[in-house]
Design a protein around this motif. Structure first.
Motif, PDB file in Angstrom:
ATOM      1  N   ASP A 188      -3.640   5.443   1.234  1.00  0.00           N
ATOM      2  CA  ASP A 188      -4.719   4.775   0.505  1.00  0.00           C
ATOM      3  C   ASP A 188      -5.007   3.465   1.224  1.00  0.00           C
ATOM      4  N   ALA A 223      -1.831   1.326  -9.044  1.00  0.00           N
ATOM      5  CA  ALA A 223      -2.417   0.242  -8.259  1.00  0.00           C
ATOM      6  C   ALA A 223      -3.082  -0.749  -9.194  1.00  0.00           C
ATOM      7  N   GLN A 281       0.844  -1.194   0.000  1.00  0.00           N
ATOM      8  CA  GLN A 281       0.000   0.000   0.000  1.00  0.00           C
ATOM      9  C   GLN A 281       0.882   1.248   0.000  1.00  0.00           C
TER      10      GLN A 281
END
Length: 672
Positions: free
Chosen positions: A90, A112, A75
């Motif tokens: 996030d 992502a 992340q």
């Protein structure tokens, strides 16, 4: 390299570029605001032994944005380099793969992969965690990849991949991906690069479009915004492209090395391009490419080179006066700084390169961090990936939020440092790899051994911490991780040695590596196994049917079992890139058939475990499914482990643990 060698540095008209712009104009991405994250701004579940990697510094260098899996999945995090007060930016479970802080400090862009799939998207968020939005890749079926920032932070470059649509005989779409058998591109095919305003106030600006492209990434923009540096081309044939932004005219191209996509940077005045290239060389070096006022090439001169070692990573300080060079020296890294003050060519470079001592074996990323500062992502054989920082004249310091070395493995299981192992293939080609000896093994005692094969095939086995290896070592199994032909780090000739029919020799390399562990007195010839991921998974399938009496079992992870069905099922741009490496699915059909493990499935004699991510669109899960099914039909024990919410790479902590334990259980059971 001669400065006027036309096949290395060439000019080209804008005709093809203008046509490509027309093809891609309809695919411009639209920013999609996301709701503000709710709940805790920290990971709910903390991994004691986590990794931190891919740092990007704030403009003043006091903070870093980075990727961390302390919450169980990679992340986006950020925090001061000298404090452990980090924040999660996030909270989504979608794995993050790349990070870039804007030069003006206002935004952090990142990539992502929703659901762990291969279809990635580019997002941005403010450093305090607000304003999160999708910049590109929100449309179903599309993918987006992060490029560079404009030097004033006003825009970020993004590449968008839109899957082609196959048409039936009457020209109507049937919704399936285009194969390489279809020669004619249609509107929307290929990759398009845009400049996007993170504030979503300005419309996207199209930089380039490539029909039927393998790769396309915007690596740098000149400080005045008039020139763009792009990296494009399939594996083994990458090239740097300088393009004018005003009229999209390509002013020059130059071959560059595979590996890290960030291939170069413009000088402040735009008259020198610092480039990492292996044009007409065995190993990549730093070149100074002189440009005229229109971006056309004038001369290319080597600025830094090493015999027998390649330049692996290149970064430039924000002021353009210092180049950060990372060399690959037999799998380990060496770092040095090179002053480029007022340089127009290599002859003007001031002073010798200054080496920087490293606390880890391998550098995976090196970025400037303000005046005189440097951020490094480091990894080693006995410690998890971490981020380190330094100022001029100060030793490297580990960031407080990186894992401590003592947390790498359980206290009762000391990490193993591998030793290099060298051998000669049956055709005389030198091979090498890293041998991991299980703790407590008596000298001269032959052991059960797993031959582990990396992916790519252009990847390289490096002395970095691999939890899978330590899981196997903890079960009393040795591991030998070799570089067979086709691997990087050993020169261009070695990388190209597996092209075409050379892949048959790569299959023999696997057998030769296994045999060498026996003749060296390390491995028990009756307890050998083979294992690998991606291309290594293909080699595992292939080794079990080409050398059926050598191995007792195998574990194939995300591997190709039939190269023809792989080409039919993979992403179109992956197929374009892979055709040079493996062969064209039409022109080289018989070669691909003869190289496919499925064509020799009747030779399989030993139990097999296959592992695959359910969302893998690089190597579709059907590749493992068809091999396991065929093995069972022939009475050979075979199992398939499908990992949920994973793609080609396994990124979630629970899935990684399940994979490691399942594979180690399998090996321990079959190797005794």
């Amino acid at each position: 390299m001669a400065p006027d060698a036309r096949h290395q540095v060439t000019g080209r008209s804008a005709t093809s570029t203008a046509r490509a712009v027309t093809l891609g104009a309809a695919t411009a991405p639209v920013a999609v605001p996301l709701p503000e994250a709710v709940g805790p701004r920290d990971a709910v579940t903390r991994l004691r032994a986590h990794g931190c990697w891919y740092p990007s510094a704030s403009p003043d260098g006091t903070e870093a944005a980075f990727i961390c899996d302390r919450g169980g999945v990679p992340q986006l995090w950020a925090g001061p380099v000298h404090s452990d007060e980090v924040r999660l930016l996030d909270a989504s479970p979608d794995p993050v793969t790349e990070v870039s802080w804007s030069p003006d400090g206002r935004w952090i862009a990142y990539t992502a992969a929703p659901g762990g799939s291969e279809h990635s998207r580019v997002l941005c968020v403010r450093p305090d965690g607000t304003g999160r939005r999708i910049l590109a890749g929100a449309d179903p079926g599309t993918s987006a990849y992060l490029g560079c920032w404009a030097h004033d932070g006003s825009a970020v470059a993004v590449t968008v991949a839109v899957p082609a649509v196959r048409t039936s005989g009457d020209g109507s779409p049937d919704g399936t991906a285009t194969s390489l058998e279809e020669p004619a591109p249609r509107p929307g095919d290929g990759l398009s690069a845009y400049l996007l305003d993170p504030d979503a106030l300005a419309s996207p600006a199209l930089l380039a479009t490539e029909a039927d492209a393998a790769t396309l990434r915007v690596c740098d923009l000149s400080f005045d915004g008039t020139l763009a540096l792009l990296r494009r081309g399939p594996r083994g044939r990458r090239e740097a492209v300088v393009r004018r932004t005003a009229d999209s005219a390509t002013t020059c191209t130059m071959p560059v090395a595979d590996g890290d996509p960030w291939i170069g940077r413009f000088s402040h005045d735009g008259r020198t391009l610092w480039l990492r290239t292996d044009a007409d060389r065995e190993f990549a070096a730093l070149y100074a490419l002189e440009l005229d006022a229109d971006g056309a090439p004038r001369a290319a001169t080597p600025a830094a080179q090493r015999p027998g070692s390649g330049l692996e990573l290149l970064s430039m300080a924000h002021d353009g006066r210092t180049a950060v060079l990372v060399w690959n020296v037999q799998g380990a890294s060496e770092l040095e700084l090179l002053e480029t003050t007022a340089a127009r060519s290599a002859a003007d470079t001031t002073g010798p390169a200054r080496p920087v001592p490293l606390p880890h074996e391998v550098v995976t990323r090196a970025v400037p961090a303000g005046a005189g500062r440097l951020l490094l992502a480091l990894s080693g054989s006995r410690r998890r990936p971490g981020v380190w920082w330094a100022r001029e004249g100060v030793s490297l310091l580990r960031t407080p939020w990186s894992s401590r070395d003592e947390d790498a493995v359980p206290p009762d299981r000391p990490p193993v440092r591998p030793v290099p192992l060298h051998l000669t293939a049956r055709d005389g080609l030198p091979l090498s790899g890293w041998y991991y000896r299980a703790p407590g093994r008596a000298p001269g005692e032959s052991a059960p051994c797993v031959i582990h094969l990396h992916g790519g095939p252009e990847e390289q086995e490096r002395p970095v911490f691999n939890p899978l290896y330590h899981e196997l070592l903890g079960r009393g199994l040795d591991v030998f991780a070799p570089d067979v032909r086709g691997s990087s780090g050993h020169g261009r000739s070695f990388v190209d040695a597996d092209l075409g029919t050379g892949r048959f020799a790569a299959l023999d390399d696997v057998a030769d590596c296994a045999a060498h562990t026996v003749t060296a007195g390390l491995a028990d010839p009756t307890r050998l196994a083979v294992m690998g991921r991606s291309y290594g998974g293909y080699l595992t399938f292939a080794s079990l049917v080409w050398h059926p009496d050598l191995f007792r079992t195998g574990v194939a992870v995300c591997g190709m079992s039939d190269l023809l069905t792989f080409f039919a099922g993979t992403e179109p741009w992956i197929a374009e890139s892979a055709a040079h490496k493996y062969g064209h699915p039409v022109h080289d059909r018989e070669l691909l058939r003869s190289l496919s493990p499925m064509t020799r499935i009747d030779a399989l004699r030993v139990p097999l475990l296959a592992v695959h991510g359910e969302h893998d669109t690089n190597v579709p899960p059907g590749e493992s499914e068809q091999f396991v099914r065929a093995a069972r039909e022939r009475g050979v024990p075979a199992e398939l482990l499908t990992l949920r919410d994973e793609g080609h790479d396994f990124l979630r902590a629970d899935n990684r643990r399940l994979f490691r334990r399942t594979a180690a259980d399998w090996m321990q059971r079959h190797l005794g």
